[in-house]
Design an enzyme around this catalytic site. Structure first.
Site, PDB file in Angstrom:
ATOM      1  CE  LYS A   1      52.142  23.710  37.043  1.00 42.50           C
ATOM      2  NZ  LYS A   1      52.588  24.973  37.153  1.00 42.50           N
TER       3      LYS A   1
ATOM      4  CE1 TYR B   1      44.414  51.329  59.374  1.00 45.51           C
ATOM      5  CE2 TYR B   1      45.403  52.843  57.817  1.00 45.51           C
ATOM      6  CZ  TYR B   1      45.199  51.661  58.767  1.00 45.51           C
ATOM      7  OH  TYR B   1      46.536  51.080  58.678  1.00 45.51           O
ATOM      8  CG  ASP B   2      43.466  57.822  55.508  1.00 43.13           C
ATOM      9  OD1 ASP B   2      43.917  56.513  55.791  1.00 43.13           O
ATOM     10  OD2 ASP B   2      42.707  58.100  54.415  1.00 43.13           O
TER      11      ASP B   2
ATOM     12  CG  ASP C   1      50.766  32.162  38.439  1.00 45.09           C
ATOM     13  OD1 ASP C   1      51.831  31.865  38.729  1.00 45.09           O
ATOM     14  OD2 ASP C   1      50.444  32.281  37.347  1.00 45.09           O
TER      15      ASP C   1
ATOM     16  CB  CYS D   1      39.544  56.138   8.294  1.00 41.13           C
ATOM     17  SG  CYS D   1      40.464  54.804   8.542  1.00 41.13           S
TER      18      CYS D   1
ATOM     19  CE  LYS E   1      51.357  25.610  41.525  1.00 44.34           C
ATOM     20  NZ  LYS E   1      52.168  26.605  41.324  1.00 44.34           N
TER      21      LYS E   1
ATOM     22  CB  CYS F   1      44.401  56.913  10.825  1.00 48.06           C
ATOM     23  SG  CYS F   1      43.318  57.219   9.325  1.00 48.06           S
TER      24      CYS F   1
ATOM     25  CD  GLU G   1      46.710  25.063  51.004  1.00 47.09           C
ATOM     26  OE1 GLU G   1      47.884  25.438  50.415  1.00 47.09           O
ATOM     27  OE2 GLU G   1      46.617  24.646  52.137  1.00 47.09           O
TER      28      GLU G   1
ATOM     29  CB  CYS H   1      41.230  55.896   4.675  1.00 47.79           C
ATOM     30  SG  CYS H   1      42.254  56.681   5.907  1.00 47.79           S
TER      31      CYS H   1
ATOM     32  CB  CYS I   1      45.600  55.070   7.141  1.00 47.48           C
ATOM     33  SG  CYS I   1      44.246  54.028   7.548  1.00 47.48           S
TER      34      CYS I   1
ATOM     35  NE  ARG J   1      60.782  27.021  45.946  1.00 49.99           N
ATOM     36  CZ  ARG J   1      61.496  26.171  45.113  1.00 49.99           C
ATOM     37  NH1 ARG J   1      62.001  27.056  44.251  1.00 49.99           N
ATOM     38  NH2 ARG J   1      61.694  24.970  45.291  1.00 49.99           N
TER      39      ARG J   1
ATOM     40  CE1 TYR K   1      52.975  28.150  49.982  1.00 49.94           C
ATOM     41  CE2 TYR K   1      51.977  29.917  49.017  1.00 49.94           C
ATOM     42  CZ  TYR K   1      53.182  29.206  49.076  1.00 49.94           C
ATOM     43  OH  TYR K   1      54.240  29.318  48.336  1.00 49.94           O
TER      44      TYR K   1
ATOM     45  CE  LYS L   1      50.020  22.936  50.541  1.00 52.48           C
ATOM     46  NZ  LYS L   1      50.110  24.206  51.360  1.00 52.48           N
TER      47      LYS L   1
HETATM   48  S1  IVH Z   1      52.744  24.678  49.276  1.00 53.39           S
HETATM   49  C1  IVH Z   1      55.867  22.272  50.771  1.00 53.39           C
HETATM   50  N1  IVH Z   1      50.529  25.807  48.674  1.00 53.39           N
HETATM   51  O1  IVH Z   1      53.455  26.835  44.078  1.00 53.39           O
HETATM   52  C2  IVH Z   1      54.943  22.853  50.210  1.00 53.39           C
HETATM   53  N2  IVH Z   1      52.452  26.180  47.149  1.00 53.39           N
HETATM   54  O2  IVH Z   1      55.382  24.589  42.760  1.00 53.39           O
HETATM   55  C3  IVH Z   1      55.611  23.876  49.360  1.00 53.39           C
HETATM   56  N3  IVH Z   1      52.231  28.083  45.457  1.00 53.39           N
HETATM   57  O3  IVH Z   1      56.664  27.307  44.910  1.00 53.39           O
HETATM   58  C4  IVH Z   1      54.402  24.748  48.512  1.00 53.39           C
HETATM   59  N4  IVH Z   1      50.063  28.372  46.114  1.00 53.39           N
HETATM   60  O4  IVH Z   1      55.031  29.340  44.967  1.00 53.39           O
HETATM   61  C5  IVH Z   1      51.767  25.679  48.388  1.00 53.39           C
HETATM   62  N5  IVH Z   1      48.323  26.774  48.450  1.00 53.39           N
HETATM   63  C6  IVH Z   1      49.756  26.949  48.030  1.00 53.39           C
HETATM   64  C7  IVH Z   1      50.544  27.595  46.731  1.00 53.39           C
HETATM   65  C8  IVH Z   1      51.723  27.170  46.630  1.00 53.39           C
HETATM   66  C9  IVH Z   1      51.058  28.647  45.310  1.00 53.39           C
HETATM   67  C10 IVH Z   1      53.263  28.061  44.598  1.00 53.39           C
HETATM   68  C11 IVH Z   1      54.753  28.380  45.527  1.00 53.39           C
HETATM   69  C12 IVH Z   1      55.665  26.979  45.382  1.00 53.39           C
HETATM   70  C13 IVH Z   1      54.916  26.480  43.878  1.00 53.39           C
HETATM   71  C14 IVH Z   1      55.067  25.152  43.927  1.00 53.39           C
END
Ligand code: IVH
Length: 675
Positions: free
Chosen positions: A313, A35-36, A116, A431, A114, A425, A112, A410, A407, A135, A224, A289
């Site tokens: 959550k 690739y490189d 972070d 010690c 969530k 130390c 899905e 000791c 320390c 956002r 997503y 969803k």
């Molecule tokens: S859907 C209208 N899907 O969670 C749909 N959000 O509290 C809007 N997030 O600001 C979001 N994984 O930063 C969606 N699979 C996922 C997500 C996701 C992380 C975050 C996203 C959003 C926050 C909503």
């Protein structure tokens, strides 16, 4: 078209395809070196023909800092947030609300993870990445195009012959744990503030003024949500949109699932929560969803969130509590590490009373003071840490901490060498804290791996004077423990057996266990392979050691210095007298190239081997052990509790899947064991 132009286009399209295979499908078919080489050729051609450079060329990811970074951008569609569910009941009420509105329950769900990280919007015009934005307040975000372009998993051009005029998608930019840890290690070494968690690190990295900095941060993206499509296909379900996004080269999380009922959703949530800490990146819940887009339309939005989606959550991994005191611990190298004594708090599934503060500089950088309300974080098996103070809660009575001069264990001075991040130390092994940590390291997983010999037992042994150095472990009278509370016949016998077993560990393990600075498992194996025994290594000159491939001058100097210390020589002698193996058995002459050129993936535990030992055994025969199954894997070796995905992948690719028994035969006979 000129020859150069033709070749440039060929290279670009091949590179794009490999990029897609690597980052989106997680299934590379060529080596990194190959690739490189393609990238180098493309760069050279573009340098020779600057007029042929286009913004979507794979070479054009990292640009110079630009003026319009962080300029406000209005999203084509508002970016809503999500309502939260903390319990199963919340999920049931959500389903019932939808059922009332639709007159029947939704016809299916998509679950899905969530992720972070930091929510972003990508807009593609005619298939070319046009803008990337944060956002912001949901209506207007900040332009971070130049930074998002540096993410290898963000395609600069979609994989579509006839791309839509406009495609706007939402996703989460995140930093995998491994990149996060590496970044924090670098930050700490440079004396800079470390990031509290991968989310902050991702957000901080996207909001950099110089794209070159973002490019180094190893960020990735999961897409997503489809925001808007114009002049492109129509869809009936959210699931179809995800399939489409993935087909045009966007990175959609493979853990997403299409499910029929809320009961199945519950089961998904359970699985996601159980797997939470085995993931390579941070998740804080599950987003559910309603799948049908027609149903989504009928359900609509509240002022801030869609009614057709909800975020379940996971229990929080961060909590606020009071910092009662800051104390220090002296580690096995003498390093003084400050830690927080907390008002106990339930966080990340456990009650936490102590948390690390890393080092002196971090206490100052975070500005945590005794008496502060602090944010505490505990994720999985990771050591709890103090993230930072809640400054708004200060009363003025908080006390600034500084490293003590002597320390507490000791009484020796604590000194910090110039240019070093840690204070130490100076009491040496006199010690008691240092001796305790040294013994713990020696007996621990990374060292001699002596089962049943943790802090509690070590403390007992030290307290009663049964042991004072690692060699004593092998000579003290284990039976004496029977006099102590909690030590029945069985526990005494277990410890005796564990100690006996440790006498015969590979010498490289013993070397690692001795805890010489910079000598971890890999270095130790290299050294023992070269010198054959610990005494031979200790006789070798610094110069001779530095000649060994893979051993730099710093390590050579440390090893030589350690070896010349009479206390260490005495210790090794004492270990030998106690019956601990100091010499590697002479390697089988034939064994060195039995597996030459072969590549293996190990999944699960193979009886009789630690993972390290199994990999070392392969390497000793000229083979390679890698982490993931690909077209170039020779065989997948499965032990106990293997990962399902690796097996599935191997089967899909037609790669042999063999057990521990065959593994042993591979080591003895070579590749003919596979026939
Ligand atoms: S859907 C209208 N899907 O969670 C749909 N959000 O509290 C809007 N997030 O600001 C979001 N994984 O930063 C969606 N699979 C996922 C997500 C996701 C992380 C975050 C996203 C959003 C926050 C909503």
């Amino acid at each position: 078209m000129t020859n150069a132009q033709q070749r440039i286009e060929e290279l670009r399209s091949q590179i794009r395809e490999h990029n897609y295979r690597y980052h989106v499908l997680d299934d590379p078919v060529i080596s990194d070196a190959h690739y490189d080489a393609m990238m180098r050729e493309l760069r050279r051609l573009e340098e020779a023909h600057p007029e042929l450079v286009t913004p979507d060329s794979p070479t054009q990811r990292v640009g110079a800092p630009v003026g319009d970074l962080f300029r406000p951008v209005r999203h084509l569609r508002p970016m809503f947030s999500l309502d939260n569910a903390d319990t199963r009941e919340d999920l049931v009420s959500w389903e019932q609300r939808m059922e009332r509105q639709l007159d029947e329950p939704p016809r299916g769900y998509v679950c899905e993870l969530k992720i972070d990280g930091l929510a972003v919007v990508l807009t593609y015009r005619n298939g070319i990445l046009d803008t990337g934005a944060t956002r912001g307040d949901g209506t207007t975000g900040e332009d971070v195009t130049a930074n998002l372009r540096t993410l290898a998993s963000v395609p600069l051009r979609l994989r579509a012959d006839d791309p839509p005029e406009i495609l706007e998608v939402r996703g989460e930019v995140y930093m995998p744990y491994r990149a996060f840890e590496e970044l924090n290690r670098r930050q700490a070494e440079a004396g800079l503030a470390i990031f509290a968690n991968p989310r902050n690190a991702a957000a901080g990295s996207v909001r950099q003024k110089d794209p070159a900095v973002t490019a180094k941060r190893k960020l990735s993206i999961w897409v997503y949500q489809l925001g808007l499509v114009e002049g492109g296909p129509g869809f009936g379900t959210h699931w179809e949109t995800l399939e489409y996004l993935s087909s045009v080269g966007l990175r959609v999380n493979p853990s997403s699932e299409r499910l029929d009922t809320i009961e199945e959703v519950f089961a998904y949530v359970d699985r996601a929560e159980a797997a939470r800490h085995d993931m390579a990146y941070q998740t804080d819940g599950v987003v559910i969803k309603a799948d049908s887009l027609a149903e989504q339309d009928r359900l609509g939005y509240t002022a801030k969130a869609p009614r057709w989606a909800i975020a379940y959550k996971f229990p929080p991994e961060e909590q606020v509590t009071t910092l009662r005191d800051i104390q220090i611990n002296i580690g096995r190298t003498g390093a003084a590490t400050p830690f927080a004594v907390l008002e106990p708090v339930f966080v990340g599934g456990a009650t936490v009373g102590l948390a690390t503060l890393h080092n002196e500089d971090q206490v100052a950088l975070k500005d945590v003071r005794i008496g502060d309300k602090v944010m505490v974080r505990r994720a999985g098996d990771v050591i709890p840490e103090v993230v930072g103070p809640v400054v708004a809660a200060r009363t003025g009575d908080e006390k600034v901490w500084s490293m003590p001069e002597t320390c507490p264990f000791c009484g020796s001075p604590i000194l910090r060498a110039e240019g070093e991040a840690v204070a130490r130390c100076t009491g040496g092994l006199a010690c008691p804290s240092r001796a305790r940590e040294w013994l713990f390291h020696f007996a621990g997983r990374g060292g001699m791996d002596i089962e049943h010999l943790g802090y509690k037992t070590i403390d007992l042994l030290l307290e009663h004077g049964y042991i004072s150095d690692p060699a004593d472990i092998f000579t003290f009278d284990v039976e004496q423990l029977a006099e102590h509370e909690g030590w029945g016949e069985i526990s005494v016998a277990n410890l005796r057996r564990a100690i006996e077993a440790a006498k015969n560990r590979p010498v490289a393990r013993l070397l690692t266990a001795l805890g010489i600075r910079h000598v971890g498992g890999t270095v130790a194996r290299t050294l023992i392979r070269e010198f054959g025994s610990l005494p031979a290594l200790m006789e070798a000159s610094e110069e001779r050691i530095s000649e060994v491939e893979g051993i730099g001058p710093v390590i050579a100097a440390q090893v030589a210095e350690w070896s010349s210390d009479p206390a260490n020589r005495g210790l090794v002698e004492k270990l030998g007298e106690a019956g601990v193996r100091l010499e590697e058995e002479p390697p089988d002459e034939r064994s060195s190239d039995l597996l030459a050129g072969a590549s293996f993936v190990i999944s699960g535990t193979i009886e009789g081997f630690t993972r390290e030992e199994a990999e070392a055994a392969i390497a000793a025969r000229g083979g390679k052990a890698t982490g993931s199954v690909s077209g170039r894997t020779t065989a997948l070796i499965v032990g106990e509790s293997p990962g399902a995905s690796k097996t599935a992948k191997a089967e899909e690719l037609g790669i042999p899947v063999v057990d521990g028994e065959t593994f042993r035969r591979l080591l003895d006979e070579g590749l003919s064991a596979l026939e």
